[in-house]
Design a protein around this motif. Sequence first.
Motif, PDB file in Angstrom:
ATOM      1  N   GLY A  16       0.835  -1.187   0.000  1.00 32.65           N
ATOM      2  CA  GLY A  16       0.000   0.000   0.000  1.00 32.65           C
ATOM      3  C   GLY A  16       0.866   1.231   0.000  1.00 32.65           C
ATOM      4  O   GLY A  16       2.086   1.157   0.069  1.00 32.65           O
ATOM      5  N   SER A  17       0.247   2.372  -0.065  1.00 35.86           N
ATOM      6  CA  SER A  17       1.027   3.604  -0.129  1.00 35.86           C
ATOM      7  C   SER A  17       1.664   3.900   1.219  1.00 35.86           C
ATOM      8  O   SER A  17       1.176   3.478   2.256  1.00 35.86           O
ATOM      9  N   ALA A  18       2.742   4.654   1.178  1.00 34.64           N
ATOM     10  CA  ALA A  18       3.418   5.033   2.421  1.00 34.64           C
ATOM     11  C   ALA A  18       2.490   5.820   3.319  1.00 34.64           C
ATOM     12  O   ALA A  18       2.575   5.746   4.532  1.00 34.64           O
ATOM     13  N   ALA A  19       1.562   6.587   2.714  1.00 29.40           N
ATOM     14  CA  ALA A  19       0.638   7.398   3.503  1.00 29.40           C
ATOM     15  C   ALA A  19      -0.303   6.533   4.339  1.00 29.40           C
ATOM     16  O   ALA A  19      -0.817   6.978   5.347  1.00 29.40           O
ATOM     17  N   SER A  20      -0.533   5.281   3.900  1.00 30.79           N
ATOM     18  CA  SER A  20      -1.464   4.434   4.647  1.00 30.79           C
ATOM     19  C   SER A  20      -0.778   3.726   5.815  1.00 30.79           C
ATOM     20  O   SER A  20      -1.430   3.060   6.587  1.00 30.79           O
ATOM     21  N   GLN A  21       0.527   3.848   5.919  1.00 34.00           N
ATOM     22  CA  GLN A  21       1.269   3.216   7.000  1.00 34.00           C
ATOM     23  C   GLN A  21       1.365   4.167   8.190  1.00 34.00           C
ATOM     24  O   GLN A  21       1.553   5.354   8.010  1.00 34.00           O
ATOM     25  N   ALA A  53       3.224  13.712  13.041  1.00 35.34           N
ATOM     26  CA  ALA A  53       2.445  12.639  12.421  1.00 35.34           C
ATOM     27  C   ALA A  53       1.568  13.248  11.327  1.00 35.34           C
ATOM     28  O   ALA A  53       1.108  14.379  11.450  1.00 35.34           O
ATOM     29  N   ARG A  54       1.372  12.469  10.281  1.00 36.11           N
ATOM     30  CA  ARG A  54       0.537  12.900   9.158  1.00 36.11           C
ATOM     31  C   ARG A  54      -0.314  11.708   8.734  1.00 36.11           C
ATOM     32  O   ARG A  54       0.200  10.611   8.533  1.00 36.11           O
ATOM     33  N   TYR A  55      -1.615  11.952   8.613  1.00 31.20           N
ATOM     34  CA  TYR A  55      -2.551  10.914   8.201  1.00 31.20           C
ATOM     35  C   TYR A  55      -3.233  11.397   6.923  1.00 31.20           C
ATOM     36  O   TYR A  55      -3.896  12.432   6.914  1.00 31.20           O
ATOM     37  N   ALA A  56      -3.067  10.638   5.845  1.00 28.37           N
ATOM     38  CA  ALA A  56      -3.605  11.013   4.542  1.00 28.37           C
ATOM     39  C   ALA A  56      -4.869  10.216   4.236  1.00 28.37           C
ATOM     40  O   ALA A  56      -5.156   9.209   4.890  1.00 28.37           O
ATOM     41  N   PRO A 130     -15.106  -5.444   9.318  1.00 26.07           N
ATOM     42  CA  PRO A 130     -14.153  -6.513   9.064  1.00 26.07           C
ATOM     43  C   PRO A 130     -13.016  -6.174   8.103  1.00 26.07           C
ATOM     44  O   PRO A 130     -12.023  -6.882   8.055  1.00 26.07           O
ATOM     45  N   GLY A 131     -13.153  -5.117   7.339  1.00 18.82           N
ATOM     46  CA  GLY A 131     -12.180  -4.872   6.281  1.00 18.82           C
ATOM     47  C   GLY A 131     -11.272  -3.700   6.537  1.00 18.82           C
ATOM     48  O   GLY A 131     -11.164  -3.207   7.658  1.00 18.82           O
ATOM     49  N   PRO A 132     -10.614  -3.250   5.468  1.00 18.56           N
ATOM     50  CA  PRO A 132      -9.751  -2.069   5.574  1.00 18.56           C
ATOM     51  C   PRO A 132     -10.607  -0.817   5.796  1.00 18.56           C
ATOM     52  O   PRO A 132     -11.839  -0.877   5.732  1.00 18.56           O
ATOM     53  N   ALA A 133      -9.949   0.308   6.001  1.00 19.31           N
ATOM     54  CA  ALA A 133     -10.660   1.569   6.217  1.00 19.31           C
ATOM     55  C   ALA A 133     -11.618   1.838   5.050  1.00 19.31           C
ATOM     56  O   ALA A 133     -11.281   1.594   3.890  1.00 19.31           O
ATOM     57  N   ILE A 134     -12.806   2.317   5.376  1.00 15.09           N
ATOM     58  CA  ILE A 134     -13.806   2.634   4.349  1.00 15.09           C
ATOM     59  C   ILE A 134     -13.230   3.725   3.445  1.00 15.09           C
ATOM     60  O   ILE A 134     -12.783   4.761   3.924  1.00 15.09           O
ATOM     61  N   ALA A 135     -13.263   3.501   2.150  1.00 15.14           N
ATOM     62  CA  ALA A 135     -12.559   4.346   1.183  1.00 15.14           C
ATOM     63  C   ALA A 135     -13.456   5.397   0.528  1.00 15.14           C
ATOM     64  O   ALA A 135     -13.289   5.730  -0.637  1.00 15.14           O
ATOM     65  N   ARG A 136     -14.411   5.930   1.260  1.00 13.90           N
ATOM     66  CA  ARG A 136     -15.275   7.015   0.755  1.00 13.90           C
ATOM     67  C   ARG A 136     -15.717   7.838   1.956  1.00 13.90           C
ATOM     68  O   ARG A 136     -15.543   7.423   3.096  1.00 13.90           O
ATOM     69  N   ASN A 147      -8.141   2.420  11.962  1.00 17.35           N
ATOM     70  CA  ASN A 147      -8.055   2.094  13.385  1.00 17.35           C
ATOM     71  C   ASN A 147      -6.642   2.285  13.924  1.00 17.35           C
ATOM     72  O   ASN A 147      -6.458   2.748  15.051  1.00 17.35           O
ATOM     73  N   ALA A 148      -5.634   1.937  13.143  1.00 18.73           N
ATOM     74  CA  ALA A 148      -4.247   2.132  13.590  1.00 18.73           C
ATOM     75  C   ALA A 148      -3.937   3.624  13.741  1.00 18.73           C
ATOM     76  O   ALA A 148      -3.270   4.032  14.697  1.00 18.73           O
ATOM     77  N   GLU A 149      -4.444   4.439  12.824  1.00 22.77           N
ATOM     78  CA  GLU A 149      -4.191   5.879  12.898  1.00 22.77           C
ATOM     79  C   GLU A 149      -4.866   6.511  14.106  1.00 22.77           C
ATOM     80  O   GLU A 149      -4.253   7.299  14.826  1.00 22.77           O
ATOM     81  N   ILE A 150      -6.131   6.160  14.373  1.00 20.58           N
ATOM     82  CA  ILE A 150      -6.811   6.772  15.520  1.00 20.58           C
ATOM     83  C   ILE A 150      -6.173   6.292  16.821  1.00 20.58           C
ATOM     84  O   ILE A 150      -6.092   7.058  17.786  1.00 20.58           O
TER      85      ILE A 150
END
Length: 167
Positions: A16-21, A53-56, A130-136, A147-150
């Motif tokens: 995934g993108s670096a921004a998602s880490q 910290a930066r969350y995109a 159950p899945g990855p972050a909602i993408a909309r 969840n990891a970011e919060i």
Amino acid sequence: MRALAVLPFMLLAACGSAASQTAPLPKGTKADRLLVDKSDRVLIAFAGNREIARYANIRFGDAPTGHKQFEDDERTPEGRYTINGRNAGSRYHLSLRISYPDAADRTYAKARGRSPGGDIFIHGQPNGWPGPAIARDWTDGCIALSNAEIKQLWDIVPDGTPITIRP
């Protein structure tokens, strides 16, 4: 030889993108202000003048353009507020309360015979998702992270931290 040099970049792309880490922060790191840029879909935490910290790709209410004015308008507020509480037992994975509405927000809505709404938070995904972050954009006006970011933000942001939300 050249193929071996490209391999690490291919492996990163697969993750995934670096921004998602969410990069780990030194123990005891604390933010003293937050900046949300709705146009760039980024939340930045600062300590002094240093970005820590930066969350995109953050998500907003279903109607992300414009300042929240009324209950149920699905907009995310814009302006200067503070983090004025937290809820570890919310319907979402952790939540940090934003001090919306302020006096000006309440006055504006009242003059139009409406409620300004409230309960605006920075939070994670719905509990049990159950899945990855909602993408909309999917919230009712909140700011949604993975969840990891919060979890990381929860750990570094004390109550009373100023937050600026820009269009």
